[in-house]
Design an enzyme around this catalytic site. Structure first.
Site, PDB file in Angstrom:
ATOM      1  N   MET A  60     -29.580  61.762 -59.790  1.00  0.00           N
ATOM      2  CA  MET A  60     -28.739  62.671 -60.580  1.00  0.00           C
ATOM      3  C   MET A  60     -27.315  62.117 -60.591  1.00  0.00           C
ATOM      4  O   MET A  60     -26.660  62.018 -59.545  1.00  0.00           O
ATOM      5  CB  MET A  60     -28.767  64.082 -59.996  1.00  0.00           C
ATOM      6  CG  MET A  60     -30.088  64.799 -60.240  1.00  0.00           C
ATOM      7  SD  MET A  60     -30.077  66.519 -59.715  1.00  0.00           S
ATOM      8  CE  MET A  60     -30.272  66.379 -57.958  1.00  0.00           C
ATOM      9  N   GLN A 101     -31.192  53.224 -59.037  1.00  0.00           N
ATOM     10  CA  GLN A 101     -31.671  53.431 -60.406  1.00  0.00           C
ATOM     11  C   GLN A 101     -30.778  52.705 -61.394  1.00  0.00           C
ATOM     12  O   GLN A 101     -29.547  52.826 -61.343  1.00  0.00           O
ATOM     13  CB  GLN A 101     -31.720  54.905 -60.790  1.00  0.00           C
ATOM     14  CG  GLN A 101     -32.447  55.038 -62.145  1.00  0.00           C
ATOM     15  CD  GLN A 101     -32.429  56.421 -62.747  1.00  0.00           C
ATOM     16  OE1 GLN A 101     -31.364  56.985 -62.963  1.00  0.00           O
ATOM     17  NE2 GLN A 101     -33.607  56.962 -63.041  1.00  0.00           N
ATOM     18  N   CYS A 133     -32.769  59.687 -70.334  1.00  0.00           N
ATOM     19  CA  CYS A 133     -31.493  60.357 -70.628  1.00  0.00           C
ATOM     20  C   CYS A 133     -31.503  60.970 -72.045  1.00  0.00           C
ATOM     21  O   CYS A 133     -31.725  60.262 -73.025  1.00  0.00           O
ATOM     22  CB  CYS A 133     -30.362  59.352 -70.499  1.00  0.00           C
ATOM     23  SG  CYS A 133     -28.761  60.100 -70.785  1.00  0.00           S
ATOM     24  N   ASP A 140     -38.917  71.189 -62.666  1.00  0.00           N
ATOM     25  CA  ASP A 140     -39.043  72.594 -62.275  1.00  0.00           C
ATOM     26  C   ASP A 140     -39.673  72.810 -60.903  1.00  0.00           C
ATOM     27  O   ASP A 140     -40.410  73.773 -60.710  1.00  0.00           O
ATOM     28  CB  ASP A 140     -39.830  73.380 -63.335  1.00  0.00           C
ATOM     29  CG  ASP A 140     -39.130  73.380 -64.680  1.00  0.00           C
ATOM     30  OD1 ASP A 140     -37.981  72.894 -64.751  1.00  0.00           O
ATOM     31  OD2 ASP A 140     -39.726  73.863 -65.657  1.00  0.00           O
TER      32      ASP A 140
END
Ligand SMILES: Cc1cc2nc3c(=O)[nH]c(=O)nc-3n(C[C@H](O)[C@H](O)[C@H](O)COP(=O)(O)O)c2cc1C
Length: 424
Positions: free
Chosen positions: A21, A121, A152, A256
């Site tokens: 993130m 990443q 993205c 989720d």
């Protein structure tokens, strides 16, 4: 018991991955998550307590075999394997900035000494530049594992054909993966992607097969299209379909997971080999302790329910680590501001106190404000649900004619598709 995840020579047990993130999963945040995964229930009191495990992952010295079916086109010797309780991936680093040795970018390629494997990443749109960046990481021993970001959804990136728009152009995706694996010097290369551009332009199954052909070690799928952004719910059925489509390599499910039980459910319902957890651990790094407990079959009683005093100690430690990483205490506190709302979510804190915490300018000020909270206030159960980005968008902005032909890459992709941006 869920089997361990193998990422090249690295063994990840339990198979849980901290999602990359941008702006969040820097070395300090990874350290916090890892401490909790390693049994720390210290809530900010420094080194992990509880189950004594070695700091960081251990070097086993005995490389485990590569994932089944992973083609090794590199011809180089296996790297030393490591074993870790979870895998903690860096925020995204753009390949152009890396090969140019941009100072800010070089700081992002920083790992704490105890981080093993070091997972970085990369995001790039040009096969040659991606190859150079990967080669640099391998030659200079900057990481032990490279993940490539194709997820993205940010308009300024997709507008130029980058991010989650890129896998639509199959030959370009293949060329990037080919260069990455070919230049990795034996380091495992994985990829992370979304389902596709929108429901009419799904790409994940084709991308999965291309990844297998090109020797990618594992694939993480965020079960949303770019059009969904972060809205709606993640499609876990797509994760199951990808699992079936690429039996040769591990598939990691993403989207989720808000609790450790969600992670177990995803594995059960999709057959995925591991889970990638993003927003669920924003302001809740102890979720990694819960994940370890859940995969060990310990049940809900083992899950963390920190009171406000414990949360406050983690907050202070997080801000302190950020300052150490940035080499400037005040900058650390300022960078920490974005985390305040996540950490304090659900606690009875007046809006003024919350606001003051979010503009604190020094560790002393932050500590003073946190001293004033009720340390015994129990964990607010309402705080367990969704957090972080949850918005959707109506449409994906793409270059003109982008969808006309998935195999036509003549137009190429502008370098602007590689702007420093906010991720996935
Ligand atoms: C603030 C933020 C930054 C992100 N940055 C990246 C990134 O740099 N690279 C990437 O692959 N995904 C990035 N993502 C996407 C996450 O890795 C993950 O795929 C997504 O949040 C869905 O997982 P979750 O439901 O567990 O949050 C980002 C997400 C958020 C919320």
């Amino acid at each position: 018991m869920t089997p361990p995840l193998h990422i090249g020579p690295h063994t990840v047990q339990p198979p849980v991955v901290l999602a990359p993130m941008a702006g969040i999963t820097n070395a300090p945040f990874r350290t916090l998550c890892r401490e909790f995964a390693e049994g720390g229930r210290g809530y900010g009191e420094g080194a992990p307590t509880g189950t004594p495990t070695p700091t960081g992952a251990t070097t086993t010295g005995t490389p485990t075999p590569r994932a089944n079916g992973t083609a090794d086109r590199t011809g180089t010797a296996d790297r030393t394997g490591t074993t870790g309780r979870g895998l903690f991936v860096s925020e995204m680093i753009t390949t152009r900035a890396l090969v140019e040795r941009n100072a800010k970018t070089m700081q992002l390629v920083h790992f704490d000494d105890s981080e093993r494997p070091r997972s970085v990443q990369l995001y790039g749109v040009d096969p040659v530049t991606v190859g150079k960046a990967v080669r640099m990481i391998a030659d200079e021993d900057l990481a032990d594992h490279i993940d490539l970001n194709f997820g993205c959804p940010v308009p300024k990136v997709t507008r130029k054909g980058g991010g989650s728009a890129l896998p639509y152009k199959r030959p370009l995706l293949r060329a990037i993966l080919h260069e990455a694996v070919g230049n990795a010097g034996g380091l495992p290369v994985t990829m992370k992607m979304r389902k596709g551009i929108d429901d009419g332009h799904l790409t994940y199954l084709d991308a999965g097969r291309i990844a297998v052909d090109e020797g990618i070690t594992a694939i993480a799928l965020h079960g949303r299209t770019a059009a969904q952004h972060y809205g709606g719910t993640a499609d876990w059925d797509a994760i199951a379909r990808l699992r079936e489509a690429v039996p040769e390599i591990p598939v990691l499910g993403n989207g989720d997971i808000w609790s450790a039980d969600d992670a177990l459910r995803m594995v059960r319902e999709t057959g995925c080999d591991g889970v990638v957890v993003g927003r669920g651990c924003l302001g809740r790094p102890w979720l990694f302790g819960d994940l370890v407990a859940a995969f060990a079959g310990e049940g809900e009683e083992a899950y963390a329910r920190p009171c406000f005093g414990e949360v406050a100690r983690v907050m202070l430690r997080h801000a302190t680590l950020l300052g150490e990483w940035l080499g400037d205490e005040a900058r650390g506190v300022i960078d920490f501001r974005k985390h305040v709302a996540w950490y304090t979510k659900g606690f009875s804190l007046g809006s003024q106190a919350r606001q003051r915490l979010a503009v604190a300018a020094s560790l002393e000020e932050l500590a003073g404000l946190l001293d004033a909270v009720d340390p015994d206030e129990p964990w607010p159960h309402g705080a367990d649900g969704p957090r972080g980005r949850t918005h959707s968008r109506n449409k994906v902005v793409l270059p003109e004619g982008w969808l006309d032909d998935p195999y036509d890459c003549a137009a190429g992709i502008g370098a602007e598709a590689e702007v420093d941006t906010s991720g996935g």
